[in-house]
Every structure is written in C-alpha cells, then in structure tokens.
Design an enzyme around this catalytic site. Structure first.
Site, PDB file in Angstrom:
ATOM      1  N   HIS A 149       0.790  -1.529   0.008  1.00  0.00           N
ATOM      2  CA  HIS A 149       0.222   0.442   0.437  1.00  0.00           C
ATOM      3  C   HIS A 149       1.020   0.779  -0.234  1.00  0.00           C
ATOM      4  O   HIS A 149       1.430   1.308   1.033  1.00  0.00           O
ATOM      5  CB  HIS A 149      -0.968   0.363   1.604  1.00  0.00           C
ATOM      6  CG  HIS A 149       0.007  -0.417   2.195  1.00  0.00           C
ATOM      7  ND1 HIS A 149      -0.207  -0.966   3.627  1.00  0.00           N
ATOM      8  CD2 HIS A 149       0.848   0.496   3.522  1.00  0.00           C
ATOM      9  CE1 HIS A 149       0.883  -0.908   4.591  1.00  0.00           C
ATOM     10  NE2 HIS A 149       0.632   0.503   4.448  1.00  0.00           N
ATOM     11  N   GLU A 195       6.666  -4.155   7.136  1.00  0.00           N
ATOM     12  CA  GLU A 195       5.355  -4.142   7.313  1.00  0.00           C
ATOM     13  C   GLU A 195       4.992  -5.791   6.602  1.00  0.00           C
ATOM     14  O   GLU A 195       3.564  -5.639   6.525  1.00  0.00           O
ATOM     15  CB  GLU A 195       4.548  -3.090   6.690  1.00  0.00           C
ATOM     16  CG  GLU A 195       4.250  -2.015   6.715  1.00  0.00           C
ATOM     17  CD  GLU A 195       3.841  -0.234   6.558  1.00  0.00           C
ATOM     18  OE1 GLU A 195       4.015   0.334   6.598  1.00  0.00           O
ATOM     19  OE2 GLU A 195       3.915  -1.093   4.855  1.00  0.00           O
TER      20      GLU A 195
HETATM   21  C1  DHB Z   1       4.616   5.128   1.328  1.00  0.00           C
HETATM   22  C2  DHB Z   1       3.383   4.766   2.813  1.00  0.00           C
HETATM   23  C3  DHB Z   1       3.657   3.321   2.889  1.00  0.00           C
HETATM   24  O1  DHB Z   1       2.904   3.193   3.941  1.00  0.00           O
HETATM   25  C4  DHB Z   1       3.752   1.956   2.023  1.00  0.00           C
HETATM   26  O2  DHB Z   1       4.004   1.565   2.918  1.00  0.00           O
HETATM   27  C5  DHB Z   1       4.776   2.601   1.627  1.00  0.00           C
HETATM   28  C6  DHB Z   1       5.149   3.981   0.677  1.00  0.00           C
HETATM   29  C7  DHB Z   1       5.121   6.473   1.028  1.00  0.00           C
HETATM   30  O3  DHB Z   1       4.382   7.121   1.770  1.00  0.00           O
HETATM   31  O4  DHB Z   1       5.427   7.074   0.030  1.00  0.00           O
HETATM   32 FE    FE Z   2       3.038   1.699   4.824  1.00  0.00          FE
END
Ligand code: DHB
Ligand code: FE
Length: 282
Positions: free
Chosen positions: A12, A240
């Site tokens: 995500h 994550e």
């Molecule tokens: C970004 C934010 C997230 O939560 C992640 O899992 C990957 C990238 C970002 O801000 O680019």
């Molecule tokens: Fe994230």
C-alpha cells in the site's frame, strides 16, 4: 459455517490513491503496477467473497504514539476513511460486520491474544487503497469488512512468529463462525522500503522474492529472522511484511499460488501482490 476462500496480500502506498484519482493507470510509471490486478479481479469474480478481513497496519491515523495497541480488531458497523494530510480524496465508508467481529474477538482472546477492540475506527491508506484496487469500478466497497490492525509503528513490535500464530488463530476463528459467509483475507503492507534516514529508498528485491515464494509452502521461513534482522534486510517500513505473514497463516491447510506480481518502485517502495487459495477449494 464461514469459509475462507483465499488471501490477497499487497503493498500500500499513498501515491496509489493519487494515481487512481488522476486516472493514471496506463501511465508508463504506473502501468506495471496496475497491470498486476486484472487477474485478481477475475479470481474475485470466481470466489465471490461476502466479507474481507483486512490485516493492515495503521500509520498514525486511528492510533498514535500515545496509545498503540499491538493487535486491534474493529467491531464497528461502519469504518470511515480520512485524509492523512496528503490531499488524497477519501473513499466512502466501509460496511462492517459487528457480530462476526465480536465472534473473532472472542475466539482470539480465548486463544490468548489480548486485543484492543474498536467500536469506532478510522481506516487509512493501508486499508482503503487495497480495497479500491480490488474493486476499482464499484463506488463503494461491495463486501463487508473486518479490520485487523497490527502495530508496525511503535516498538516493540510483534515478531513474525507471533504474527504467524495470530494468523492461524484468526483462520480458526473465522472458520468457526456460524453464518455461511465466504471470506477473503486481505493483508496489506511492505514489501521492502525505507522512507527516511540514511537508507531512505532502500529496496531488497532478492529478499522480497524469496519471502513471497516462501509463503506458499513454507510460511515459517521468515520466522528465522528477528524484527531487527527483517528491518536490516527490508528497510524500516519493510517490517510491514508481517501483515503478509499473518494473512497467509489464516489459510487452512496447503495453499497454491493463484497469481503474483512484483514491481520496483512505486514511490520508494517495492510493490508486491500475491493471491493464494487453499488447495482444498470447494
Ligand atoms: C509510503 C507509505 C507507506 O505506508 C508505505 O507502506 C509505503 C510508502 C509513502 O509515503 O510513500
Ligand atoms: Fe505503510
């Protein structure tokens, strides 16, 4: 009884919301990412889930550093998405399934998982964007949802082993629900990425691909690593991937790979997508 039809695990990234809002799916930067999804749409048409249990990590929207549960489960009639300060359009609220949620909560506590129960819960991009990617043409998400949130923000974090056990208990809890519902598990987070600090932009393709492959036949593989080692190998936010571990573990018995996609990078993130289903499928 409820039946788990399979699991979809995906990354995500807030920028995906901007790409969807701007209709950039065919843009050269975005195409290899969005191209991963049509086979998943076809699979969803086939397995027809009624409920999505969404295993995700909140990023400071619903929980902040002052109060940070290790595991939290939603038991609300509805979940609202909220802007996180990126100016991304918010998505319509998600329908809950409170009676089913309380069954899952009871079963998890019975299995010694001490949870935070949320009768009100805001959901962030980790929850909303994967659902939009899975059902892009529906104004509202067509399935009922049950959020299961795992802390990856404030240390100490649960280990991969603990998340594997949570997933197994979650699978048993779902399968023992009395209603004849078809349930898809959706796990969102990862894969390797680090958004800040000296290693900002760090990505580890070899590890990501080995991890994705391991989930099919050997989901214990990643438990050989401590969380510190996972961060070393995948970046600070790569942790994550614990969402994928819990989601895979919720599937009963042996699983088969239905579909996979891996693309580098979106924003600073290695994006992965994997669909698994139990071999014993009705
Ligand atoms: C970004 C934010 C997230 O939560 C992640 O899992 C990957 C990238 C970002 O801000 O680019
Ligand atoms: Fe994230």
């Amino acid at each position: 009884m409820a039946k788990i039809v399979g699991a979809i695990t995906t990354s995500h990234v807030p920028a995906i919301g901007r790409a969807i809002a701007g209709n950039l799916q065919d843009d050269p930067y975005w195409k290899p990412f969005f191209e991963g999804f049509p086979p998943v749409h076809e699979w969803l048409e086939k397995v027809r889930p009624d409920v999505a249990v969404v295993v995700y990590n909140d990023h400071g929207l619903n929980f902040f550093l002052d109060k940070m549960p290790t595991f939290a489960v939603g038991a609300a009639p509805e979940y609202h998405n909220a802007d996180e300060g990126w100016g991304i359009p918010t998505l319509p609220p998600y329908r809950g399934a409170p009676a089913f949620s309380w069954h899952i909560i009871n079963e998890l506590v019975e299995r010694e998982f001490d949870l935070t129960t949320c009768q009100e819960m805001l959901v962030d991009h980790a929850f909303s964007l994967p659902l939009k990617l899975l059902w892009p043409n529906e104004a509202r998400c067509p399935v009922a949802t049950i959020p299961v949130c795992i802390n990856t923000v404030q240390y100490p974090l649960p280990s991969a082993t603990r998340c594997l056990k949570l997933g197994r208990a979650l699978g048993e809890a779902i399968a023992s629900w009395e209603e004849d519902l078809r349930v898809v598990i959706i796990g969102t987070g990862g894969l390797s990425h680090q958004l800040d600090g000296e290693r900002a932009g760090f990505i580890n393709k070899d590890f990501d691909l080995a991890f994705m492959e391991s989930l099919i036949d050997n989901p214990e593989w990643v438990t050989q690593y401590s969380n510190a080692e996972i961060v070393e190998k995948t970046g600070t936010q790569g942790i994550e991937l614990l969402m994928w571990v819990a989601s895979r573990a919720a599937l009963p018995g042996k699983v088969r790979k239905v579909h996979a996609n891996y693309h580098i990078p979106i924003s600073n993130t290695a994006t992965g997508l994997l669909v698994m289903e139990p071999v014993e499928q009705v």
